[in-house]
Write an enzyme that holds these catalytic residues in place. Structure first.
Site, PDB file in Angstrom:
ATOM      1  N   TYR A  85     -20.452   4.631  -4.191  1.00 16.73           N
ATOM      2  CA  TYR A  85     -21.411   4.954  -5.256  1.00 16.73           C
ATOM      3  C   TYR A  85     -21.803   3.694  -6.026  1.00 16.73           C
ATOM      4  O   TYR A  85     -22.989   3.403  -6.227  1.00 16.73           O
ATOM      5  CB  TYR A  85     -20.851   6.018  -6.223  1.00 16.73           C
ATOM      6  CG  TYR A  85     -21.553   5.957  -7.560  1.00 16.73           C
ATOM      7  CD1 TYR A  85     -22.910   6.283  -7.663  1.00 16.73           C
ATOM      8  CD2 TYR A  85     -20.892   5.513  -8.710  1.00 16.73           C
ATOM      9  CE1 TYR A  85     -23.588   6.161  -8.870  1.00 16.73           C
ATOM     10  CE2 TYR A  85     -21.558   5.398  -9.915  1.00 16.73           C
ATOM     11  CZ  TYR A  85     -22.901   5.720  -9.995  1.00 16.73           C
ATOM     12  OH  TYR A  85     -23.572   5.585 -11.174  1.00 16.73           O
ATOM     13  N   TYR A 112     -19.209   7.952  -0.485  1.00 16.88           N
ATOM     14  CA  TYR A 112     -19.834   7.923  -1.808  1.00 16.88           C
ATOM     15  C   TYR A 112     -18.812   8.208  -2.891  1.00 16.88           C
ATOM     16  O   TYR A 112     -18.975   9.079  -3.737  1.00 16.88           O
ATOM     17  CB  TYR A 112     -21.000   8.921  -1.855  1.00 16.88           C
ATOM     18  CG  TYR A 112     -22.135   8.435  -2.738  1.00 16.88           C
ATOM     19  CD1 TYR A 112     -22.679   7.174  -2.552  1.00 16.88           C
ATOM     20  CD2 TYR A 112     -22.652   9.233  -3.755  1.00 16.88           C
ATOM     21  CE1 TYR A 112     -23.705   6.718  -3.361  1.00 16.88           C
ATOM     22  CE2 TYR A 112     -23.687   8.779  -4.566  1.00 16.88           C
ATOM     23  CZ  TYR A 112     -24.204   7.515  -4.357  1.00 16.88           C
ATOM     24  OH  TYR A 112     -25.232   7.052  -5.156  1.00 16.88           O
ATOM     25  N   GLY A 113     -17.731   7.420  -2.856  1.00 16.25           N
ATOM     26  CA  GLY A 113     -16.709   7.499  -3.898  1.00 16.25           C
ATOM     27  C   GLY A 113     -16.808   6.267  -4.769  1.00 16.25           C
ATOM     28  O   GLY A 113     -17.905   5.762  -5.030  1.00 16.25           O
ATOM     29  N   ASN A 114     -15.673   5.757  -5.191  1.00 14.01           N
ATOM     30  CA  ASN A 114     -15.678   4.609  -6.087  1.00 14.01           C
ATOM     31  C   ASN A 114     -16.435   3.425  -5.472  1.00 14.01           C
ATOM     32  O   ASN A 114     -17.358   2.880  -6.081  1.00 14.01           O
ATOM     33  CB  ASN A 114     -14.231   4.209  -6.429  1.00 14.01           C
ATOM     34  CG  ASN A 114     -14.185   2.995  -7.326  1.00 14.01           C
ATOM     35  OD1 ASN A 114     -14.431   1.874  -6.874  1.00 14.01           O
ATOM     36  ND2 ASN A 114     -13.933   3.187  -8.605  1.00 14.01           N
ATOM     37  N   ALA A 115     -16.078   3.051  -4.257  1.00 10.57           N
ATOM     38  CA  ALA A 115     -16.704   1.878  -3.643  1.00 10.57           C
ATOM     39  C   ALA A 115     -18.176   2.148  -3.304  1.00 10.57           C
ATOM     40  O   ALA A 115     -19.058   1.361  -3.656  1.00 10.57           O
ATOM     41  CB  ALA A 115     -15.913   1.469  -2.396  1.00 10.57           C
ATOM     42  N   LYS A 120       0.862  -1.186   0.000  1.00 12.03           N
ATOM     43  CA  LYS A 120       0.000   0.000   0.000  1.00 12.03           C
ATOM     44  C   LYS A 120       0.892   1.227   0.000  1.00 12.03           C
ATOM     45  O   LYS A 120       2.031   1.181   0.475  1.00 12.03           O
ATOM     46  CB  LYS A 120      -0.885   0.012   1.254  1.00 12.03           C
ATOM     47  CG  LYS A 120      -2.161   0.784   1.060  1.00 12.03           C
ATOM     48  CD  LYS A 120      -3.214  -0.049   0.348  1.00 12.03           C
ATOM     49  CE  LYS A 120      -4.458   0.760   0.061  1.00 12.03           C
ATOM     50  NZ  LYS A 120      -5.553  -0.084  -0.435  1.00 12.03           N
TER      51      LYS A 120
HETATM   52  P1  NAD Z   1     -12.923   7.440  -2.877  1.00 13.09           P
HETATM   53  O1  NAD Z   1     -11.888   8.470  -2.674  1.00 13.09           O
HETATM   54  O2  NAD Z   1     -13.396   7.158  -4.247  1.00 13.09           O
HETATM   55  O3  NAD Z   1     -14.202   7.792  -1.978  1.00 13.09           O
HETATM   56  C1  NAD Z   1     -14.109   7.997  -0.591  1.00 13.09           C
HETATM   57  C2  NAD Z   1     -15.464   8.474  -0.103  1.00 13.09           C
HETATM   58  O4  NAD Z   1     -15.459   8.465   1.323  1.00 13.09           O
HETATM   59  C3  NAD Z   1     -15.806   9.896  -0.531  1.00 13.09           C
HETATM   60  O5  NAD Z   1     -17.170   9.970  -0.865  1.00 13.09           O
HETATM   61  C4  NAD Z   1     -15.546  10.696   0.725  1.00 13.09           C
HETATM   62  O6  NAD Z   1     -16.323  11.868   0.802  1.00 13.09           O
HETATM   63  C5  NAD Z   1     -15.951   9.714   1.780  1.00 13.09           C
HETATM   64  N1  NAD Z   1     -15.357  10.010   3.086  1.00 13.09           N
HETATM   65  C6  NAD Z   1     -14.112  10.429   3.374  1.00 13.09           C
HETATM   66  N2  NAD Z   1     -13.982  10.607   4.695  1.00 13.09           N
HETATM   67  C7  NAD Z   1     -15.164  10.293   5.244  1.00 13.09           C
HETATM   68  C8  NAD Z   1     -15.667  10.286   6.566  1.00 13.09           C
HETATM   69  N3  NAD Z   1     -14.878  10.628   7.595  1.00 13.09           N
HETATM   70  N4  NAD Z   1     -16.940   9.891   6.760  1.00 13.09           N
HETATM   71  C9  NAD Z   1     -17.729   9.530   5.718  1.00 13.09           C
HETATM   72  N5  NAD Z   1     -17.318   9.535   4.448  1.00 13.09           N
HETATM   73  C10 NAD Z   1     -16.043   9.907   4.221  1.00 13.09           C
HETATM   74  O7  NAD Z   1     -12.354   6.112  -2.175  1.00 13.09           O
HETATM   75  P2  NAD Z   1     -12.735   4.594  -2.503  1.00 13.09           P
HETATM   76  O8  NAD Z   1     -11.780   4.090  -3.496  1.00 13.09           O
HETATM   77  O9  NAD Z   1     -14.192   4.473  -2.711  1.00 13.09           O
HETATM   78  O10 NAD Z   1     -12.340   3.898  -1.120  1.00 13.09           O
HETATM   79  C11 NAD Z   1     -13.247   3.815  -0.020  1.00 13.09           C
HETATM   80  C12 NAD Z   1     -12.851   2.640   0.856  1.00 13.09           C
HETATM   81  O11 NAD Z   1     -12.890   1.445   0.075  1.00 13.09           O
HETATM   82  C13 NAD Z   1     -11.452   2.714   1.441  1.00 13.09           C
HETATM   83  O12 NAD Z   1     -11.427   2.101   2.704  1.00 13.09           O
HETATM   84  C14 NAD Z   1     -10.642   1.905   0.463  1.00 13.09           C
HETATM   85  O13 NAD Z   1      -9.422   1.419   1.016  1.00 13.09           O
HETATM   86  C15 NAD Z   1     -11.628   0.807   0.165  1.00 13.09           C
HETATM   87  N6  NAD Z   1     -11.352   0.068  -1.072  1.00 13.09           N
HETATM   88  C16 NAD Z   1     -11.411   0.690  -2.261  1.00 13.09           C
HETATM   89  C17 NAD Z   1     -11.139  -0.039  -3.415  1.00 13.09           C
HETATM   90  C18 NAD Z   1     -11.236   0.567  -4.782  1.00 13.09           C
HETATM   91  O14 NAD Z   1     -11.158  -0.180  -5.759  1.00 13.09           O
HETATM   92  N7  NAD Z   1     -11.443   1.851  -4.927  1.00 13.09           N
HETATM   93  C19 NAD Z   1     -10.786  -1.394  -3.320  1.00 13.09           C
HETATM   94  C20 NAD Z   1     -10.760  -2.002  -2.077  1.00 13.09           C
HETATM   95  C21 NAD Z   1     -11.037  -1.258  -0.957  1.00 13.09           C
END
Ligand code: NAD
Length: 348
Positions: free
Chosen positions: A223, A218-221, A105
């Site tokens: 949404y 509401y980001g990648n995961a 990571k």
């Molecule tokens: P992202 O940046 O696309 O979205 C993050 C979201 O979380 C945003 O909507 C943000 O506003 C919100 N956020 C941030 N701080 C917050 C808080 N304190 N309270 C509530 N919401 C908050 O990130 P992502 O890629 O969706 O990742 C989210 C989680 O999923 C992380 O734990 C990441 O490690 C995990 N994850 C992501 C992936 C991937 O493919 N993107 C894969 C495995 C795990």
């Protein structure tokens, strides 16, 4: 209450599992610590002409199964212990999915929301210049994580390729499709979680067509999880939040409309015809399915007794502390653990 140290959490989880598995103590000792970690200082020219020195990390936790793999997070609260924990969880995840990859990571302490596009590009390139020697298609392959996206992956791949003197598409995943990204990667993490959810309900007696869902983040995961839970499983999404706060309506939300609202206004808050709720309130809502999809350590021993969901599908990494896990287990809440539930992205 002070926030738990994520790496201590990861180590405690490992210790607990080692006991249950009767894991060889020598293997346990190796798995308890990162194999290698790199701390870098990244001088970046800001738009006002000054230099800001950002702190960055890359942790290669374990490469016994193959090149290490794991995302890069840009976050103001990033710490080396968060990166260590996330790298450990990537190691377990790749092993569970039987992928020929180890776990890693990366992270940079920064606030992308306060940076211009140019500053973000220079920071992304500086990070790759600093870790160039340590990564590569057969060594360590980064990917997106919180507050990094396909554009940032493209800059990073381009920087790596420039230094290498040839295109190196394989050095990073989560790139735009036009630069060798994988079809389906965008919603793969959430889609994997949705498949896990579909199987989980068979054990929990939840009728998906009548199920209510709350999504934190509401980001990648988050949404894609909301979108697919509604469109594929027929669930009703009653609450959604992001870093600025949350929204709730018993009538159910249209995930696509909420996304458009967030793109326009910068947040899900103030979406028409919804009630404002806090992130803490969202977790304790009377729903069938709770999907934490933001950050770690949000379900703790303090709020775990108040969780009313029947299923917690962990799309975020490390959202539940070990103490909270015990409480949820005793209360009959079915937790689908992060390293299974969010493994769709790395699998793709
Ligand atoms: P992202 O940046 O696309 O979205 C993050 C979201 O979380 C945003 O909507 C943000 O506003 C919100 N956020 C941030 N701080 C917050 C808080 N304190 N309270 C509530 N919401 C908050 O990130 P992502 O890629 O969706 O990742 C989210 C989680 O999923 C992380 O734990 C990441 O490690 C995990 N994850 C992501 C992936 C991937 O493919 N993107 C894969 C495995 C795990």
């Amino acid at each position: 209450m002070t926030k738990p140290n994520p790496f201590e959490v990861a180590q405690r989880q490992l210790d607990e599992c080692a006991k249950i598995l009767r894991l060889d103590p020598d293997i346990h000792a190796i798995l308890r610590v990162p194999a290698r970690e790199l701390h870098v200082s990244l001088p970046v020219r800001m738009d006002d002409g000054t230099i800001h020195v950002f702190q960055g990390f890359r942790v290669q936790y374990n490469d016994a199964r193959g090149p290490t793999k794991g995302g890069i997070r840009f976050h103001p609260d990033e710490t080396i212990d968060t990166v260590r924990a996330l790298a450990a969880w990537m190691t377990w995840k790749c092993a569970l999915l039987n992928l020929p990859l180890g776990g890693a990571k990366g992270g940079v302490v920064c606030n992308p929301k306060e940076m211009s596009r140019g500053e973000l590009e220079r920071l992304s390139r500086a990070y790759i210049q600093a870790i160039y020697r340590f990564i590569g298609p057969d060594k360590d392959i980064p990917a997106p994580d919180v507050y990094t996206n396909p554009q940032i992956m493209a800059w990073m791949m381009d920087e790596y390729s420039k230094i290498a003197g040839k295109n190196q598409f394989g050095v990073i995943t989560g790139k735009p499709l036009s630069l060798g990204g994988s079809a389906g990667r965008d919603d793969a993490t959430a889609r994997g979680g949705i498949f896990i959810l579909r199987e989980a309900v068979k054990e929990c007696g939840v009728d998906l067509k009548k199920a209510t869902v709350a999504v934190q983040g509401y980001g990648n995961a988050g949404y894609h999880a909301a979108y697919l839970a509604k469109s594929l499983l027929g669930c009703k999404i009653v609450a959604i939040s992001d870093s600025k706060g949350g929204i709730f309506t018993e009538k159910g939300l249209d995930p696509e409309q909420v996304r458009k609202h967030k793109t326009k206004t910068g947040s899900v808050i103030n979406f028409p015809n919804t009630k404002a709720i806090s992130n803490e309130e969202l977790l304790e809502l009377e729903v069938d399915i709770l999907i934490p999809a933001a950050l770690e350590n949000v379900i703790t021993e303090k709020n775990a007794p108040n969780i009313k969901a029947k299923i917690v599908a962990e799309l975020a990494n490390g959202p539940t502390t070990p103490e909270a896990d015990d409480v949820l287990y005793k209360n009959g809440v079915h937790v689908r653990a992060d390293f299974l539930c969010n493994a769709g992205g790395v699998t793709v």
